[in-house]
Design an enzyme around this catalytic site. Structure first.
Site, PDB file in Angstrom:
ATOM      1  CB  ILE A  47      -0.950   0.009   1.219  1.00 40.99           C
ATOM      2  CG1 ILE A  47      -1.815  -1.257   1.249  1.00 40.99           C
ATOM      3  CG2 ILE A  47      -1.811   1.269   1.231  1.00 40.99           C
ATOM      4  CD1 ILE A  47      -2.717  -1.439   0.037  1.00 40.99           C
ATOM      5  CG  HIS A  58      -8.725 -11.769  -4.688  1.00 42.77           C
ATOM      6  ND1 HIS A  58      -8.797 -13.132  -4.509  1.00 42.77           N
ATOM      7  CD2 HIS A  58      -7.962 -11.288  -3.680  1.00 42.77           C
ATOM      8  CE1 HIS A  58      -8.114 -13.462  -3.424  1.00 42.77           C
ATOM      9  NE2 HIS A  58      -7.593 -12.380  -2.896  1.00 42.77           N
ATOM     10  CB  ILE A  69      -5.359  -2.314   3.797  1.00 42.21           C
ATOM     11  CG1 ILE A  69      -5.521  -0.802   3.905  1.00 42.21           C
ATOM     12  CG2 ILE A  69      -5.362  -2.760   2.328  1.00 42.21           C
ATOM     13  CD1 ILE A  69      -6.796  -0.262   3.310  1.00 42.21           C
TER      14      ILE A  69
END
Lengths: 419, 481, 112
Positions: free
Chosen positions: B12, B49, B337
C-alpha cells in the site's frame, strides 16, 4: 564444445573413486565439481571414523579425501572446479550444460555420465515444524561448514533435532568450540547414530538425549529465543502435558539427507519412492543407458568406505559400457525388499550379464540384537547371512554369486529375528 | 519539511509513494524494519482477485475491480511478473451451487467481466487433479497472481527514480502537531517535519493513529493465515486459482499457483491477540490438509518446502478505511487493509490521492513510469547468456543451484536505491534460497558475497532485521567480552 | 558399580565395572582395557581446527596423533586457540609438539 567419454558429476568420495576406477589410457574422463576444491563433504568432516575398512586406519574426512585426490594426480583425469552442471539431456550421447565464472557457459558431450552429486539436508519446511520463523534455525551440516571451514559459530545456546551421526558430531563440535548444547531430541525411541558417538559426543559432555521427542513450537520474532519439545506416542503424535522448553538461540536440524538428483529429472530416469533416487541394476546403471549413479546420490550411506566401494563399481561398469561396442540389451529381474527390509540397492539385476558377484546393499526397518538375512527366489532360500546388532542406521550387504540364482525370477530379501 | 511522509513501505505505502511521485511534491517513505515490505506484503496468497467476493457497494469491491485492471498497466511499466491463471470457485452440492449463484450476482454487480459457470466435465478437463465431488464452478478469468514484494520493491524503486526518498530502520515512536504541520520522532530520536502524513502501517495503523488522536474509529483485529509452499516442480499440477465457497471466516483454504512455479496452499483464518504472532501451528496446518480434501485428494504434500503465516490487518471497521483524519488535517489513514488489499493497492493509491487528498500540486513533466525489466538469468536464451557472461563473468558463477541464480544477480540485488544487504533481502530480490534446499547450499556464499560487496566483516551480515547476524562469533579470536 | 558402553568397536558391549576395577559384560579383551582406562584415566582422540593466516583457507583441520586425557580436552582447545599457521603444511605435519606435556603431538589432517 568439449567432447569426452565419461563425465563424473561430483568430485567427492563417490566421484573420486569412480574416476580412479574408470581411468584408462584410452578414455577421456572429466570430473565436474562445483566447489573450488575436490573432496566434497569430506572437507568439512574433520572428525575421525573414516577409512576403517578401506585403509584399516581411522582417518579424518580430509585425510580420507586426500588419499584419493593424491592418486588422481597420477592419472589422465581432467577436473573442472568451480563448475556447476545446470542442464543435462540425451539427444544421442549425453549433452551437459555447465557454467563457471572462469570458463563461462559451456556444452559438453559425453558417451557416459556418472552421477556422484551427493545429498542435501532435509529442511524445517519439509517436516513442517510449527512456530515462528526467526533467524537461528539451520541444517546441522551448514553449521558444520561455517564452523570447520569458515571458523564461525552460529550460536551460543544450541538445541539439536535428530540424533543421527551429524547431529551427535555437531553436539560435540559446538561444545568444544565454546557453545552450550542444551539437548538433542530424537523422534524415534532409539538413536540413529553409532553408540560410540552417543558416548563421545553426548555422555562425555553431559548433553541430554530426549528419545521419542520432537519439536512442537519455535518462538522468537527476529532471532530464536525458545523451543518446545514434546514426547510422542507410537504414532509419533505429540503427547499433551509433556512440553519442555529450552531457551536457545540456535536450532540445528539433523533430520535426514536426501539424494541431490532433481537436475536429472529431465532425463526421466526411473526413480524409487523409498530411496528418492534412481532405480539401478547391479552395474549401478539407471534406466537411461550409460547413466550411472553412486554414493549418497544413489542412497544415503553411513560409512564413506562403502561410498568409495560403490564409486569404484560405477567407474568400472561405466568404463565397460564405453569400451564395449555392441548395443547392449538388458534383461532384468526385480530385487524386492521383504519383511523388515526398508529398501535394497540395486533394485534390478541384469541377468543377461550375470557373470560377476552381485552385492545387495540394504537397510532394515527395525533394530535387533541378532537376526538372519535371507534371500528368496521361487520360494526357496538361495542365501542366508547371520548378523548381530542390526539397526536401520547401519547399512548391510549380502553378496550373491552368479550360480546362487536358481532362475531369472524376482528375488526378495527378508530379515528374521533370531530367537 | 516534506510534503508527504508515508509510514509503511508495504504494497500500500509503496504504491502510494509511486503515485505521489507523479506530482511536484516531496515524498519520504518510512519503514521500521530493515527492508521494504517486511510483513503482510510478504505473507499472503499473491492473488489479484477478480472482485467476486467483496460485499457490493463497498470500497473493497470497487477498488478490487479497479485494482485488478491496473495491474495490467503495472506489468507494462514496472515489469512485474503477472500470471494470468484465472480462477474457479467450486461447488459440491445443491446448497453450494446456490451460493455460487449469489457470488455470480455479486460479481456482476461489482463489475467483474467475463464470468461464467462451467460444468463438472469442463472443470476436470481443465484441472484433472481436482476432486470429482465438485459439481459446478464459477470461472473468473480476470484472476491473476503476482509476486507481491517485487511489486512493492519496484514501486519504491520507481518512486525514488522520480524523486521520492526511502528510509529503513525508521521506527515511528511519536508524532507532534506543530502549527498545522507534523513532527515525526523516530526511535533514534531523529525528528522529521512534514505537512502531511499517510498512515499505511498495516497492523500498526491503529497504533500510529493513536499517537495523534484518541477515538480512532477502528481497532485492528489481527487475523492469522497459515500456508504451505510446494516446490516449483509442482508447476502445472494446477493451472487456476481454486477457491471453495467462501464462509464468514473468509475465502477459505485455496490452491494458488505462483509466478515462479511454486504452489501455495492456504490460508487458514484465525483471530489472534498478538499483532506479530506470525507462527504456524499444528492445528492450522492440519486444517489446511483437512479443508483441501474437498478440493483435491491428489495434493503432493511431500513437495512442501516451506510453511509460513501472515497476519492480516483486519479491523472492526467493515470496509477499507481510507479517510483524512476527522481531527487532524493532512493526516490520512489507509487502515484496515486486509483482503483484497493486494489487488486493490494500485486503485487505493489513486483513490487516496485523487478523491481523498484531492491533491492540487501539478504533475511532474518528466515523470518516468518505467522500471527496466530485471534480468532473470536462467530464463534467457543461450546467446544472451553467453553475451552477458562475457561482459560480467559473475553471471557464470551459479550460487543458488535449486533456483539457478547467479552471483551477478545477487550482486545486483545488493546495490542500488532499493538494494538490501541481508540474506532474506537477497532472497526477496534475487530468489537465492527460495528453493528445495531452502538456502542450505547457497546461504554461506550469499553471506560472503554481501560482505565483500558492502565491505563488512562476515559476522555483521544479518539474516533479516538489524542485529540478526548468522555468523555470530569468529572462533579462536579472543576479544575483551 | 559403574555401567558404561564400550566404544572400541561398533558392537558397543554394555560393561559393568566395580570399585575393584573388575570388569564384566565385555565380549573381548579390548573392552576390559577400555573399561579400566575409562575408570582410571579416560582418554579421547581430539579433532579440531586451528587458525591460519590464509584468507581463503581460514582454518586448518588438525587432530591429536594419539588419545589424550579426557580432562585436558578443553585446556587443549584453549591452547590451540593461540596457534596461527602461516606456512603451507602437509598431512601429518606437526602443528604443536607435545601439547600440554601429554607427549602427544597435534598434527595437520589437511594439506594447505
Amino acid at each position: 564444445m568439449i567432447k569426452t567419454d565419461l563425465v563424473i558429476i561430483g568430485g567427492g568420495a563417490a566421484g573420486l573413486s569412480a574416476a580412479l576406477a574408470a581411468s584408462d589410457a584410452n578414455l577421456n574422463i572429466l570430473i565436474i565439481e562445483r566447489e573450488l576444491i575436490l573432496g566434497g563433504i569430506l572437507n568439512q568432516c574433520i572428525h575421525n571414523g573414516f577409512g576403517l575398512h578401506m585403509f584399516k586406519e581411522e582417518l579424518t574426512g580430509p585425510e580420507y579425501a586426500m588419499r584419493y585426490i593424491d592418486e588422481l594426480q597420477h592419472k589422465n583425469i581432467e577436473v573442472l572446479l568451480g563448475t556447476t552442471v545446470i542442464d543435462i539431456t540425451k539427444p544421442d550421447d549425453f549433452m551437459l550444460t555447465v557454467t563457471s565464472e572462469k570458463d563461462g557457459y559451456q556444452h559438453i558431450t559425453s558417451r557416459s555420465v556418472i552421477i556422484a552429486s551427493g545429498c542435501y539436508e532435509r529442511t524445517r519446511g519439509a517436516i513442517q515444524i510449527p512456530g515462528e520463523r526467526p533467524k537461528g534455525i539451520m541444517p546441522a551440516g551448514s553449521a558444520q561448514r561455517y564452523l570447520n571451514m569458515d571458523g564461525y559459530l552460529v550460536g551460543k545456546n544450541i538445541f539439536i533435532l535428530g540424533s543421527g551421526d551429524i547431529g551427535l558430531i555437531m553436539a560435540r563440535r559446538m561444545t568444544l568450540e565454546g557453545a552450550k548444547v542444551l539437548g538433542v531430541a530424537e523422534i524415534m525411541p532409539y538413536s540413529n547414530g553409532l553408540t560410540r558417538n552417543i558416548v563421545q559426543c553426548l555422555d562425555d559432555f553431559d548433553i541430554p538425549l530426549f528419545l521419542s521427542h520432537t519439536i512442537t513450537d519455535i518462538k522468537g520474532k527476529d532471532v530464536l529465543e525458545k523451543i518446545t519439545i514434546q514426547k510422542v506416542n507410537e504414532r509419533f503424535e505429540p503427547i499433551e502435558g509433556t512440553e519442555r522448553e529450552f531457551e536457545v538461540d540456535t536450532l540445528l536440524l539433523s533430520i535426514g539427507l536426501i539424494p541431490d538428483v532433481t537436475l536429472f529429472d529431465s532425463l526421466k530416469m526411473e526413480k524409487s519412492d523409498i530411496t528418492k533416487s534412481a532405480i539401478v541394476n547391479q552395474h549401478l546403471m539407471s534406466s537411461v543407458d550409460g547413466l550411472f549413479i553412486c554414493g549418497n546420490a544413489l542412497h544415503v550411506h553411513d560409512l564413506v568406505d562403502w561410498v568409495s566401494e560403490e564409486g569404484e563399481k560405477a567407474g568400472k561398469y561405466a568404463k565397460a559400457y564405453i569400451l564395449s561396442d555392441e548395443k547392449q540389451s538388458r534383461e532384468h529381474l526385480k530385487v524386492n525388499p521383504g519383511a523388515k527390509i526398508r529398501y535394497v540397492v540395486p533394485q534390478l539385476i541384469d541377468y543377461s550379464h550375470l557373470n560377476e558377484p552381485v552385492t545387495l546393499s540394504f537397510r532394515t526397518t527395525e533394530k535387533m540384537i541378532a537376526g538372519t538375512f535371507k534371500v528368496y527366489q521361487n520360494n526357496q532360500v538361495i542365501m542366508t547371512k547371520k548378523a548381530k546388532y542390526i539397526a536401520p542406521a547401519e547399512m548391510e550387504n549380502i553378496i550373491l554369486q552368479p550360480d546362487d540364482f536358481i532362475s531369472f525370477d524376482p528375488i526378495t530379501v527378508i530379515l528374521e529375528e533370531a530367537l | 519539511m516534506y510534503d508527504y511522509v508515508i509510514i509503511g513501505s508495504g504494497i500500500i505505502g509503496s504504491l502510494i509513494a509511486r503515485e505521489l511521485s507523479k506530482y511536484e511534491v516531496s515524498v519520504l517513505i518510512l519503514d521500521k524494519e530493515n527492508d521494504i515490505a517486511s510483513h503482510q506484503t510478504t505473507a499472503n496468497s499473491a492473488i489479484i482477485h477478480s472482485g467476486h467476493d467483496p460485499k457490493e457497494n463497498t470500497l473493497k469491491a470497487r477498488l478490487c475491480v479497479a485494482g485488478n485492471r491496473l495491474y495490467d498497466e503495472l506489468e507494462k511499466e514496472l515489469n512485474i511478473p503477472l500470471l494470468r491463471t484465472g480462477a474457479f470457485v467450486v461447488a459440491h452440492d445443491e446448497e453450494e451451487e446456490k451460493a455460487l449463484e449469489e457470488l455470480y450476482k455479486r460479481a456482476v454487480n461489482n463489475g467483474v467481466q467475463s464470468i461464467h459457470f462451467i460444468s463438472q466435465k469442463e472443470i476436470l478437463e481443465a484441472e484433472p487433479l481436482l476432486s470429482s465431488s465438485i459439481t459446478k464452478a464459477l470461472s473468473l478469468p480476470s484472476t491473476k497472481v503476482t509476486y507481491p514484494w517485487e511489486v512493492a520493491i519496484s514501486a519504491v524503486s520507481n518512486a525514488i527514480k522520480n524523486g521520492a526518498e526511502f528510509k529503513r530502520n525508521s521506527h515511528v515512536v511519536s508524532i507532534d502537531k506543530i502549527n498545522g504541520t507534523y513532527r515525526i520522532y523516530l526511535e533514534n530520536g531523529e525528528p522529521i517535519n512534514t505537512r502531511n502524513i499517510i498512515n499505511a502501517s498495516g497492523v500498526s495503523s491503529d497504533h500510529i493513529a493513536s499517537m495523534i488522536e484518541d477515538d480512532f474509529p477502528l481497532k485492528i483485529t489481527p487475523r492469522r493465515g497459515e500456508y504451505f509452499v510446494l516446490d516449483r516442480k509442482a508447476k502445472d499440477l494446477f493451472k487456476h486459482v481454486i477457491y471453495p465457497i467462501p464462509s464468514k471466516a473468509g475465502k477459505g483454504v485455496l490452491i494458488v499457483p505462483q509466478v515462479h512455479g511454486n504452489v501455495l496452499l492456504g490460508p487458514t483464518s484465525e483471530n489472534i491477540d498478538e499483532k506479530d504472532e506470525a507462527s504456524t501451528t499444528l492445528i492450522g496446518m492440519k486444517k489446511i490438509r483437512h479443508d483441501l480434501l474437498s478440493l483435491s485428494n491428489q495434493i503432493p504434500y511431500h513437495m512442501i518446502i516451506r510453511t509460513f503465516a501472515g497476519i492480516r490487518a483486519s479491523s472492526t471497521y467493515d470496509d477499507f478505511y481510507i479517510q483524512e483524519s476527522k481531527i487532524n488535517k493532512g493526516f490520512y489513514h489507509v487502515a484496515g487493509i486486509d483482503s483484497p488489499g493486494l489487488t486493490a493497492a494500485p486503485a487505493i493509491a489513486k483513490y487516496l490521492i485523487e478523491d481523498i487528498i484531492r491533491i492540487n500540486a501539478p504533475l511532474k513533466k518528466n515523470f518516468d513510469p518505467m522500471r527496466e525489466k530485471p534480468i532473470v538469468f536462467h530464463k534467457l536464451s543461450d546467446d544472451m547468456k553467453i553475451k552477458l557472461i562475457q561482459e560480467k563473468p559473475k553471471y557464470g558463477n551459479l550460487v543458488c543451484k535449486c533456483e539457478k541464480i547467479t552471483e551477478q544477480e545477487i550482486i545486483d540485488a545488493i546495490h542500488g536505491p532499493v538494494g538490501n544487504d541481508t540474506v532474506k533481502g537477497i532472497k526477496k530480490r534475487a530468489r537465492a534460497g527460495s528453493g528445495l534446499c531452502q538456502g542450505g547450499y547457497c546461504e554461506g556464499q550469499v553471506i560472503k558475497i554481501i560482505a565483500r560487496e558492502t565491505n563488512q566483516p562476515l559476522s555483521h551480515i544479518n539474516y533479516y532485521q538489524k542485529d540478526t547476524p548468522i555468523l555470530i562469533k569468529e572462533t579462536k579470536i579472543h576479544d575483551k567480552n | 558399580m559403574k555401567e558404561l558402553t564400550c566404544i572400541v568397536c561398533p558392537v558397543g558391549c554394555h560393561l559393568k565395572v566395580d570399585d575393584q576395577l573388575s570388569v564384566s559384560g565385555n565380549k573381548c579383551s579390548r573392552g576390559k582395557v577400555y573399561a579400566i582406562a575409562e575408570m582410571t584415566a579416560p582418554k579421547r582422540m581430539l579433532t579440531t581446527t586451528v587458525k591460519t593466516s590464509f584468507p581463503d583457507i581460514p582454518r586448518l583441520s588438525v587432530k591429536t596423533k594419539d588419545p589424550i586425557p579426557k580432562e585436558l580436552i578443553f585446556k587443549i582447545m584453549e591452547e590451540l586457540d593461540n596457534v596461527i599457521v602461516t606456512n603451507s603444511v602437509k598431512i601429518g605435519d606437526i602443528i604443536v609438539q607435545n601439547i600440554l606435556e601429554t607427549h602427544v603431538d597435534v598434527v595437520a589432517t589437511k594439506a594447505i
